[in-house]
Design a protein around this motif. Sequence first.
Motif, PDB file in Angstrom:
ATOM      1  N   LYS A  24      30.772  35.734  44.487  1.00  0.00           N
ATOM      2  CA  LYS A  24      31.571  34.640  44.168  1.00  0.00           C
ATOM      3  C   LYS A  24      32.955  34.566  43.350  1.00  0.00           C
ATOM      4  CE  LYS A  24      27.571  31.326  44.771  1.00  0.00           C
ATOM      5  NZ  LYS A  24      26.552  30.410  44.147  1.00  0.00           N
ATOM      6  N   ILE A  25      32.729  35.342  42.251  1.00  0.00           N
ATOM      7  CA  ILE A  25      33.975  35.731  41.425  1.00  0.00           C
ATOM      8  C   ILE A  25      34.911  36.428  42.305  1.00  0.00           C
ATOM      9  CG2 ILE A  25      34.379  37.145  39.536  1.00  0.00           C
ATOM     10  CD1 ILE A  25      32.124  36.185  38.190  1.00  0.00           C
TER      11      ILE A  25
ATOM     12  N   GLN B 156      35.633  36.239  45.407  1.00  0.00           N
ATOM     13  CA  GLN B 156      36.376  35.412  46.355  1.00  0.00           C
ATOM     14  C   GLN B 156      37.433  34.778  45.611  1.00  0.00           C
ATOM     15  OE1 GLN B 156      33.316  32.934  48.218  1.00  0.00           O
ATOM     16  NE2 GLN B 156      32.234  34.596  49.330  1.00  0.00           N
ATOM     17  N   GLN B 157      37.089  34.366  44.302  1.00  0.00           N
ATOM     18  CA  GLN B 157      38.276  33.597  43.553  1.00  0.00           C
ATOM     19  C   GLN B 157      39.126  34.559  43.147  1.00  0.00           C
ATOM     20  OE1 GLN B 157      36.184  31.172  40.198  1.00  0.00           O
ATOM     21  NE2 GLN B 157      34.206  31.967  41.310  1.00  0.00           N
TER      22      GLN B 157
ATOM     23  N   LYS C  46      41.213  35.039  46.253  1.00  0.00           N
ATOM     24  CA  LYS C  46      42.151  33.780  46.449  1.00  0.00           C
ATOM     25  C   LYS C  46      43.458  33.937  45.664  1.00  0.00           C
ATOM     26  CE  LYS C  46      41.905  29.096  47.048  1.00  0.00           C
ATOM     27  NZ  LYS C  46      40.879  27.598  46.901  1.00  0.00           N
ATOM     28  N   GLU C  47      43.336  34.178  44.293  1.00  0.00           N
ATOM     29  CA  GLU C  47      44.507  34.293  43.311  1.00  0.00           C
ATOM     30  C   GLU C  47      45.247  35.766  43.467  1.00  0.00           C
ATOM     31  OE1 GLU C  47      43.640  33.861  39.369  1.00  0.00           O
ATOM     32  OE2 GLU C  47      42.446  32.136  39.451  1.00  0.00           O
TER      33      GLU C  47
ATOM     34  N   ILE D 159      35.822  32.929  33.701  1.00  0.00           N
ATOM     35  CA  ILE D 159      34.925  33.549  34.745  1.00  0.00           C
ATOM     36  C   ILE D 159      33.717  34.322  34.002  1.00  0.00           C
ATOM     37  CG2 ILE D 159      35.209  35.782  36.232  1.00  0.00           C
ATOM     38  CD1 ILE D 159      36.951  33.099  37.062  1.00  0.00           C
TER      39      ILE D 159
ATOM     40  N   GLN E 265      31.056  31.836  33.616  1.00  0.00           N
ATOM     41  CA  GLN E 265      30.528  31.592  35.136  1.00  0.00           C
ATOM     42  C   GLN E 265      29.691  32.886  35.487  1.00  0.00           C
ATOM     43  OE1 GLN E 265      33.464  31.038  38.342  1.00  0.00           O
ATOM     44  NE2 GLN E 265      32.016  31.955  39.657  1.00  0.00           N
TER      45      GLN E 265
END
Length: 421
Positions: free
Chosen positions: A57-58, A60-61, A64-65, A338, A341
């Motif tokens: 999940k991290i 993927q973020q 995206k950035e 992050i 998370q």
Amino acid sequence: MRKKIAMVLSMFVIASFILAGCGGAKSTNEGQNAQEQQKVTIRFAHWRGEDLEAFNKIIQQFQKENPNIVVNQSVETSEQYRTKIQAELQGGEGPDVFATMPGSDFAALSSANVYVDLSGSSFLSNFNPEHLKPGQIDGKQYAIPYQLVYNIPVYNKDIFQKYNLEPPKDWQGFLALCQKLKDNGITPIILDSEIGIGQFINPMLMNNMPSGDTLSKVQKGEAKLTDSWFVTTLKQFKELNDKGYFQKDVLGTKKAGASALFAQGKGAMLAQGSYMMVTNKQQNPNINQGLLAPITVPADQMKYEGIHTATFMLGINSKSKNIEAAKKFLEFLFRPDIASQYANATGQLLTVKDVKYDSPELSEQSKWLSKKTLFQPRYMVTVREVENAIINAVADVLSGMSPEEAAAKAQKAVDLVVKKQ
């Protein structure tokens, strides 16, 4: 004649436009190819399979950035990972970003010059300087410890409450606690041979050793495993084993099996560490957990309440072709939002400052931040053969060898290392 000249000139102009058009098309293609070439893939390797989804999940973020960076996650079991990562990196290959443990693993890799020097990186300000020390050599930062772990047994609070038990403050109290649990049909301590012995040896040693750095003195030949402090510790392991305070077939029990037994309520204590609390919770959502350490001396002789480790040390491969992309990924992981998370998804206490914890397990772990704990003694050893000798001595005692014989055998292995120095 003039018509012919005009025609030739016209054809020349047309050809020039055609060539210019071709040139423009070629330039556009080159630009597209350059953009595609800027897209890089980095490999992130570690041993925590239980963190796979959280990291996915991290990642993927992050992607995206950073659309031009692809991160592939690669995970092995802890022992397989230790062997594989050493071979890959020392062979000039391996992942771009990788995790390692402090102590002998970090020492072996750093001596092979596989790390990028991260000293001066802006993200270092996100950490408590004290927690960064395990990843330093001669003042330079080669690896970043990400997790703050307490290498002490996890216990089932509900079982303790049922039998009106409290974490003991001395060795006799610990034995009495174990006996009461056994009398009520509960295995006092679940211990595995895969990683558990290497974890449980630390709190068993912490108050028996003359000083916190005694194990580092052993590998230098300045102290011996045949000395009373180590033999006493082995005798205490034998006492726990002889009295039936461990489950049957300790040496045949693996990490996952031990966790399953504990989560099922078949044992009151799991002799591993705080890193297992979330795994136990996943197997039994109703389990109520705490942390305790065996105090192997009278209460007035106690120096330390428990053991801590700054581990899961993240570094960058010096042979990586994408060092800047790897640094961006680390910088992302070390952001407080992050890191929060990751911490709450995995149940890991972290070394990053300003992390917000929202689970009962992490709240329980954070209580230990104010206690007097010793950095894990086993990670003070930087030679794998010495580390193995210490762990094997405990396994030998559990298999029936006398503490004195096991200590002598272990010291012989250490002597070979000392002679080579």
